[in-house]
Write a protein that holds these residues in place. Structure first.
Motif, PDB file in Angstrom:
ATOM      1  N   THR A  88      62.555  52.880  23.588  1.00  0.00           N
ATOM      2  CA  THR A  88      61.770  53.971  23.832  1.00  0.00           C
ATOM      3  C   THR A  88      60.686  53.144  23.875  1.00  0.00           C
ATOM      4  OG1 THR A  88      63.124  54.793  22.314  1.00  0.00           O
ATOM      5  CG2 THR A  88      60.791  56.048  22.810  1.00  0.00           C
ATOM      6  N   GLY A  89      60.130  52.235  23.248  1.00  0.00           N
ATOM      7  CA  GLY A  89      58.857  51.156  23.445  1.00  0.00           C
ATOM      8  C   GLY A  89      59.013  50.474  24.561  1.00  0.00           C
ATOM      9  N   GLN A  94      60.255  55.806  28.116  1.00  0.00           N
ATOM     10  CA  GLN A  94      59.326  56.778  29.458  1.00  0.00           C
ATOM     11  C   GLN A  94      57.556  56.448  29.022  1.00  0.00           C
ATOM     12  OE1 GLN A  94      60.251  60.180  27.840  1.00  0.00           O
ATOM     13  NE2 GLN A  94      59.224  61.679  29.819  1.00  0.00           N
ATOM     14  N   VAL A  95      58.240  56.243  27.745  1.00  0.00           N
ATOM     15  CA  VAL A  95      56.258  55.963  27.302  1.00  0.00           C
ATOM     16  C   VAL A  95      55.748  54.907  27.894  1.00  0.00           C
ATOM     17  CG1 VAL A  95      54.410  55.426  25.779  1.00  0.00           C
ATOM     18  CG2 VAL A  95      56.514  57.627  24.674  1.00  0.00           C
ATOM     19  N   SER A  98      55.124  56.081  31.454  1.00  0.00           N
ATOM     20  CA  SER A  98      53.383  56.095  31.158  1.00  0.00           C
ATOM     21  C   SER A  98      52.046  56.016  31.569  1.00  0.00           C
ATOM     22  CB  SER A  98      54.287  57.970  30.657  1.00  0.00           C
ATOM     23  OG  SER A  98      54.598  58.645  30.352  1.00  0.00           O
ATOM     24  N   LEU A 150      53.724  62.086  28.754  1.00  0.00           N
ATOM     25  CA  LEU A 150      53.281  60.835  27.510  1.00  0.00           C
ATOM     26  C   LEU A 150      53.817  61.834  26.693  1.00  0.00           C
ATOM     27  CD1 LEU A 150      50.234  59.573  28.844  1.00  0.00           C
ATOM     28  CD2 LEU A 150      52.169  58.367  28.286  1.00  0.00           C
ATOM     29  N   GLY A 153      57.466  61.992  25.706  1.00  0.00           N
ATOM     30  CA  GLY A 153      57.384  60.422  25.527  1.00  0.00           C
ATOM     31  C   GLY A 153      57.041  60.056  23.677  1.00  0.00           C
ATOM     32  N   ARG A 154      56.351  60.865  23.729  1.00  0.00           N
ATOM     33  CA  ARG A 154      55.371  62.210  21.932  1.00  0.00           C
ATOM     34  C   ARG A 154      56.129  62.145  21.250  1.00  0.00           C
ATOM     35  NH1 ARG A 154      52.518  65.108  19.442  1.00  0.00           N
ATOM     36  NH2 ARG A 154      50.796  63.773  17.781  1.00  0.00           N
ATOM     37  N   LEU A 251      53.467  53.708  18.488  1.00  0.00           N
ATOM     38  CA  LEU A 251      53.806  54.159  19.726  1.00  0.00           C
ATOM     39  C   LEU A 251      52.797  55.467  20.403  1.00  0.00           C
ATOM     40  CD1 LEU A 251      56.780  52.843  21.068  1.00  0.00           C
ATOM     41  CD2 LEU A 251      54.196  52.202  21.989  1.00  0.00           C
ATOM     42  N   VAL A 255      49.412  57.288  21.956  1.00  0.00           N
ATOM     43  CA  VAL A 255      49.656  58.022  23.392  1.00  0.00           C
ATOM     44  C   VAL A 255      48.774  59.023  23.187  1.00  0.00           C
ATOM     45  CG1 VAL A 255      50.828  59.671  24.083  1.00  0.00           C
ATOM     46  CG2 VAL A 255      52.101  57.582  24.004  1.00  0.00           C
TER      47      VAL A 255
END
Length: 379
Positions: A88-89, A94-95, A98, A150, A153-154, A251, A255
């Protein structure tokens, strides 16, 4: 546990986990009572009674197996989920995508590379203020989409952490059970060894002593060792969960910082750019009016001179606003560079923790398979 803002290292996290899963004094007292009762029954065993011998052997054989199997299943799921969630990170997450897109957009809008005081033929043909403001308007919708991405993703990170915390708690409960079983087996081991020594001194039935030593104490000690290995695997699993949860939280905070700084910078930039553009128009109108007035009224030259000073003062104030805008964008890009550096430092540690867990989980699975194979051979 006291409130603390101190960041715990890996060894402190491990110590905390061990403290959380360790039996409390009341539980230890209960375990000792159970162990003493079990040892008494074993020492009073009539080795000639096949049913009694079989009952004790089955109890020793099944001791801790359910907890070990459940722990193995949880650790197998952990290997898959942590490996997936760690991406994910990663650069493909996605994060991360972005944040990279946001960094690109803001760098393209950096006013430090624009000459707002540009003059000459090209300056009159291509108004730098107007061009910058138009670029800002075009980028605004793109940045809005990035902010939405973002947010998504968050939310994904928060949902992942909720799932991880549930799985971590389940593994923690299994580890508590393992630790209790290890305490029970260790107490029984010590007590049996003492009772066997006393029985030898009393010259009791050698066959009974042999049976308890080889068929009860030996497999009990083996099982305690297996349980201790599984306990270590579980502790590594809980720590792996903790690493991913903490990285996800970092993360999420990154964000939030990026959104807060970006939106503030955008608001300031739009306001300043608009003000600069409008001031430029007003200054041009005043200059035109002064020029016309100068040709018509020669007696107002001193007033025009004073007015010219005011205009220069306004122009200087405009320059200060541009510096403020440039400083704001420098801070934004610095914040995004810090987030990128954090990701690069965190990801290798996550992979290393996952690999360590994978190796420990494989060792635990091999031990369980060995035990199960041995159980089938004894049937």
């Amino acid at each position: 546990m006291l409130f603390s803002m101190t960041v715990a290292n890996e060894e402190e996290v491990k110590t905390l986990i061990e403290e959380q899963v360790a039996p409390v004094p009341a539980e230890i007292a209960k375990l000792k009572e159970t162990a003493d009762s079990n040892v008494q029954m074993i020492m009073n065993l009539d080795v000639e009674e096949l049913a009694d011998r079989k009952n004790i052997l089955q109890s020793i054989e099944s001791f801790g197996m359910n907890t070990m199997k459940s722990s193995s299943e949880k650790n197998a799921l952990l290997q898959v989920s942590v490996g997936r969630l760690s991406k994910t990170g990663d650069e493909g997450g996605q994060v991360a995508k972005s944040l990279t897109e946001l960094h690109t957009q803001l760098k393209d809008l950096d006013p430090s590379v624009i000459d707002f005081a540009k003059k000459g033929f090209l300056g009159s043909l291509f108004n730098p203020l107007r061009a910058y403001f138009q670029k800002f308007q075009k980028a605004d919708s793109v940045i809005s989409d990035i902010v939405v991405s973002l947010d998504k993703g968050r939310n994904t990170l928060k949902n992942d952490n909720t799932t991880l915390e549930i799985e971590q708690q389940a593994l923690r409960e299994l580890t508590k059970t393992l630790d209790k079983e290890i305490h029970l087996g260790t107490i029984m081991d010590t007590s049996l060894e003492t009772q066997l020594e006393l029985a030898r001194n009393r010259q009791e039935d050698p066959e009974k002593i042999r049976f308890i030593t080889e068929e009860v104490l030996f497999p009990l000690r083996q099982r305690v060792m297996d349980l201790q290995q599984m306990l270590v695997v579980n502790q590594q699993g809980i720590m792996a969960f903790e690493v991913v949860i903490r990285n996800n939280k970092e993360l999420i905070r990154g964000v939030d910082r990026a959104k807060t700084v970006t939106l503030s910078a955008l608001k300031n930039a739009v306001t300043v750019a608009s003000a600069l553009y409008n001031q430029k128009i007003v200054l041009e109108k005043i200059e035109a009016l002064n020029e016309t007035t100068n040709t018509l009224i020669a007696g107002t030259s001193k007033m025009l001179k004073d007015q010219g000073v005011s205009i220069q003062k306004q122009a200087m104030e405009t320059s200060v606003s541009v510096d403020t805008l440039k400083a704001a964008f420098t801070d934004v890009l610095s914040a995004l560079d810090s987030i990128s550096a954090y990701k690069q430092e965190a990801l290798p540690k996550m992979r290393e923790t996952i690999q360590q867990f994978k190796e420990l989980a494989q060792t635990g699975e091999q031990n369980i398979q060995r035990l199960e194979k041995g159980a089938r051979l004894d049937m």
